[in-house]
Design an enzyme around this catalytic site. Sequence first.
Site, mmCIF file in Angstrom:
data_model
loop_
_atom_site.group_PDB
_atom_site.id
_atom_site.type_symbol
_atom_site.label_atom_id
_atom_site.label_comp_id
_atom_site.label_asym_id
_atom_site.label_seq_id
_atom_site.Cartn_x
_atom_site.Cartn_y
_atom_site.Cartn_z
ATOM 1 N N GLU A 161 42.203 0.128 -31.279
ATOM 2 C CA GLU A 161 41.631 -0.898 -32.249
ATOM 3 C C GLU A 161 41.558 -2.309 -31.865
ATOM 4 O O GLU A 161 42.025 -3.211 -32.650
ATOM 5 C CB GLU A 161 42.100 -0.754 -33.714
ATOM 6 C CG GLU A 161 42.109 1.036 -34.140
ATOM 7 C CD GLU A 161 40.448 1.333 -34.632
ATOM 8 O OE1 GLU A 161 39.688 0.300 -34.387
ATOM 9 O OE2 GLU A 161 40.377 2.411 -34.636
ATOM 10 N N THR A 197 35.377 5.148 -26.226
ATOM 11 C CA THR A 197 36.142 5.001 -25.006
ATOM 12 C C THR A 197 35.994 5.977 -23.782
ATOM 13 O O THR A 197 35.777 7.002 -24.249
ATOM 14 C CB THR A 197 37.640 4.804 -25.130
ATOM 15 O OG1 THR A 197 37.932 3.932 -26.171
ATOM 16 C CG2 THR A 197 38.446 4.669 -24.015
ATOM 17 N N GLY A 246 40.389 11.214 -30.452
ATOM 18 C CA GLY A 246 41.202 12.129 -31.188
ATOM 19 C C GLY A 246 40.373 13.228 -31.767
ATOM 20 O O GLY A 246 39.057 12.904 -32.261
#
Lengths: 657, 657
Positions: free
Chosen positions: A421, A139, A178
């Site tokens: 997701e 992303t 993350g």
Amino acid sequence: MNPDIMRERRNATFDVEKLTHILDGGPEKTKRRRKIESMVLSDPDLKEEDPSFLSRSENYDQGVKKSAQIILKLREYGIADPEEIYYFKNIVKGNRHESMRLHFTMFLPTLYGQCDPQQSRKWIPLAESFQAVGTYAQTEMGHGTHLRGMETTATYDPATQEFVLNSPTVSSMKWWPGGLGKTSNHAIVLAQLYTQGNFHGLHAFIVPIRDMDTHVPLPGIVVGDIGPKFGFSEVDNGFLKLENVRIPRDNMLMKYAKVEPDGTYLKPPSAKLTYGTMVFVRSVIVGEAAFALSKSCTIAIRYSSVRHQSEIRPGDPEPQILDYQTQQYKLFPLLAMAYAFTFVSQYMRQTYRRISGDINQGDFSELPELHALSAGLKAFTTWATNSAIEVCRMSCGGHGYSCSSALPDIYVNFTPTCTYEGENTVMMLQTARFLVKSYRQAKAGQQLSGIVSYLNEPKHGQLLAARPTVVDINDLASLVEVYKLRAATLVELAAKSIQQELQLRKSQEDAWNNSAVDLVRATDAHCHYVVVKIFTDKLGEVGDTSIHSVMSTLALLYALNGIKNNSGDFLQAGLLNVPQVLQVSVRVKELLSQLRPNAVALVDAFDHRDKTLNSVLGRYDGNVYENLFAWARRSPLNSTEVHESFHKYLKPLQAKL
Amino acid sequence: MNPDIMRERRNATFDVEKLTHILDGGPEKTKRRRKIESMVLSDPDLKEEDPSFLSRSENYDQGVKKSAQIILKLREYGIADPEEIYYFKNIVKGNRHESMRLHFTMFLPTLYGQCDPQQSRKWIPLAESFQAVGTYAQTEMGHGTHLRGMETTATYDPATQEFVLNSPTVSSMKWWPGGLGKTSNHAIVLAQLYTQGNFHGLHAFIVPIRDMDTHVPLPGIVVGDIGPKFGFSEVDNGFLKLENVRIPRDNMLMKYAKVEPDGTYLKPPSAKLTYGTMVFVRSVIVGEAAFALSKSCTIAIRYSSVRHQSEIRPGDPEPQILDYQTQQYKLFPLLAMAYAFTFVSQYMRQTYRRISGDINQGDFSELPELHALSAGLKAFTTWATNSAIEVCRMSCGGHGYSCSSALPDIYVNFTPTCTYEGENTVMMLQTARFLVKSYRQAKAGQQLSGIVSYLNEPKHGQLLAARPTVVDINDLASLVEVYKLRAATLVELAAKSIQQELQLRKSQEDAWNNSAVDLVRATDAHCHYVVVKIFTDKLGEVGDTSIHSVMSTLALLYALNGIKNNSGDFLQAGLLNVPQVLQVSVRVKELLSQLRPNAVALVDAFDHRDKTLNSVLGRYDGNVYENLFAWARRSPLNSTEVHESFHKYLKPLQAKL
């Protein structure tokens, strides 16, 4: 033990332990799960501070500590089975996340799946020994869903046999992964590949981002934390700006596509296999929805059984708030939903396993359907759960707002599933695409199989025709049928909307966009049907009479409440008539009373430990108030009797006036 | 300025400034509001750190600082008009709260309203000079809604002419009052009064809790912060345990009830007047709902106009996400709702002012209706807004989860309105009680006036009879009528449910509880009708043609989307037929396209300053990405390149494996 909650447990009509076995998949599984949970609970190394009292930096610190401990403890205890690791992590994490989650869920699996043999020999040992701690950076700040829109570039330089990676704009920075901000020293970076002047689309590269010894960011790397979020405070979601970062040629993952030393690009074979991973990830998310919802229901229903408030009959003592019909109406349909979603998640995992077997044998036939269904179910269950957690929280009155209830934590740590997701609206439209395609195939005379076979049925063409209303609202099989016909009607409505737009000379794409609201609604109806069907099918597996009885009540409540909330659809399609719809409302109220005596037992059966819930309101023993006080006294603001702000602002204020 | 958002503004069909004047109540008001806002924006003393980056204790510290500054600055600038104070505070507070809010909203007003003359002379100067900083302590850990259930006691001791206050149980501790934990040195405590061996119910007492000089808690007082919550981190919601705390007799507020030196209790005259205050507070909350919703829509719609993603037509550049029908369908009905609730809040304030005038002249006739309506509207608008803020947040994709969007902050600081000042379900049932009572009066032949006069209409008796379907779905007056008949139908349905329960020999109270779900639904329909009606009535006041046109589109969208979402009700009652309901769905989609060009202008008209929004995504200039990066770099986790957790856990982990 609080006497109210004791009485609730005595009044249950079924054996809670047996229902727990059904949920776990057998008594042996329950036993093993509990054993693992007990290991965690009795291990002094795994005690932690309540994260509610920590600052962001302390939360992150504790998160990394827990991640490191999990790794060491799993080895110490010799736990290696994925399901057992799941149990272990669940109870260590409580309502929070694992700071190093992406190392396990994305970095390692990508290395396993996309390294060529030589790369595997180099990288897998580094990653498995945590010399290389990694994340997966896809992303970008300006780009999420649309892979072709990604801006990060990797340009091959044959002179040095290196790729040169760049973030050409602010919006091209990797954003959100993350573990990227502070924890990882490597990232798998997805970048648009250019070699020999040609563009070849998105490929994966292993990019070292921090020095493996000192952890200091490497030259050309601008990396950091993206700042505080709604939840996930223990996770360092990060940004990554690449400024002419050079990596060796063999840092491109080369199992499929390749770039040769001279820069020649070799295409990968078909990429169909990644479908399977997406299906798996979505089935995990549906499981998370069921888990979060069952925790929330446990907290709200236990608390509602010990909380007394107001009066139903004047002069009587204050009743348990669970005796109010409005409270039952808030919570019991959600309890039914928690069971429904648990069974859906079981179904998805089983189907995935079965189909994986088929795929290994070269049979891909069921994959498109499962892939489409998993997208819709991911969105359907996470949206519903998202709202449901908040209903649970608000059903606890003021105390639901306190972090001691754990409900704020459960909410903020669950809600991102609606976006990550696969953004939910995008997911709904993905399933809709499959439904419309199937509808058209059926219209063209093709015989559909599988879960969309209802689109074959001759009746679905008669959208507005009155249907025979022989529905028995107390019969689940009959309700499954009604849900099925509703789905067929709404799929047809969406397909017709597209048709009408095309007749207005809209392009295929504009016609699609101008029907998107109807398409989402069609997927919603399709998923709703699937959930009702799975729940109903599950009843067939339940042998125990008393459990079968209470599960049937839950399933009926789930189905009828869905009709109540969408009665317009059923009336419009002529599937139910007005007296039936009125009867459904009455029946829903009756089912609430019927479930009342089993409510606490039904949440007990989820068998969440107090440690997992981390909720003062949801304690198994029901001793809420004294523990609420004990919890509050630990608030950081109570570490001094007089807060410094008194001397800084209040005292001077008095002097100035 | 971002070019996309510039183009949006150019495309608007109406004069934004004129609409802002309508919202403010005239151009003079707009001017004055902006002048006050500019004072705040240009005052260097009122600059603050972004609360997202602060710990709980720092947040509280900054909150107290801001409260103290507000007091000083209002005096410095000579701002004393309540509306102007409201403007001033709004812009200083941003999305957070005032730490000393209860001193102003409850402590001082209670002193003004309930002190006898002698008490006024003592306490009001102390409170106005902030020597006495106070709060209002009613809610207990175990007791909220039900005043008779409160456990705190105040027992009069004639020997010393003192009251002795006690918290006899854990659940009797005062719990939740804002400012109680650390800030206040006094609390108005609500306690059950005992004197001369008799019980006299809840009364208010001024209880000193901290030393006015040192701020240290006084003997017998256990006071502190109740711990972290969902939002409100700058507020020290507190607990208070009273252990034989003695206060002088004249610390009981004695304007109405009195206890004489010998312990004789003198009853207060009728307490009807407190009704008015509740109505006022609820109208303020409806205003807060409109405010929070308009902020959320501003952020989501501006961001949706600058965010590009995916594709509608292959090969075209990524479109603004506001071009997706699904995105419009998420946001435009909420935008319409934001306008609707703004007008409802204006209506409530005006009606309150008008009726207050009547009350001062001894005319209480309209009070019960307004009181009942305000309860339902408080619940109706806060619930709807609560969900809507989350829809806005999730419509911003991943970035909506970042605190930089401000949407998490807006949500957590708004959501308590669903519970405080009257828990929403309790509020809904309160209005339902009025509706059922009115229904019965109408049935008994009484002629009702005011907003419930629709219960008079002869037609409402024919619940299931087919109605003439001459409804014009493009005519607002016709839709108001349809909403009215829906409300009538659902009030009757609820009343009949009670009747049926009574026929089963249930008591009046059990019949009520067993119909509570229907009663809530009836109130919901009633409020929905009122909102549609107020919005429609408001159009009559709008002279400007282009504004009238866009406002009509919004009102129509609000009304039709409500029908779409509750189509079952309208079909069941025979108010609309199936073709009409299908037509409503189509019309809603058309209205989305129709509103598209004006979307940004419609949120601009709310005229929220960037400082008020405090949202990177909602910036007026649309320059989102570079500011997202700038914001992230300020994250506390980025204060060092290598977080200490690396040395504490990751490095040792590598060594251990």
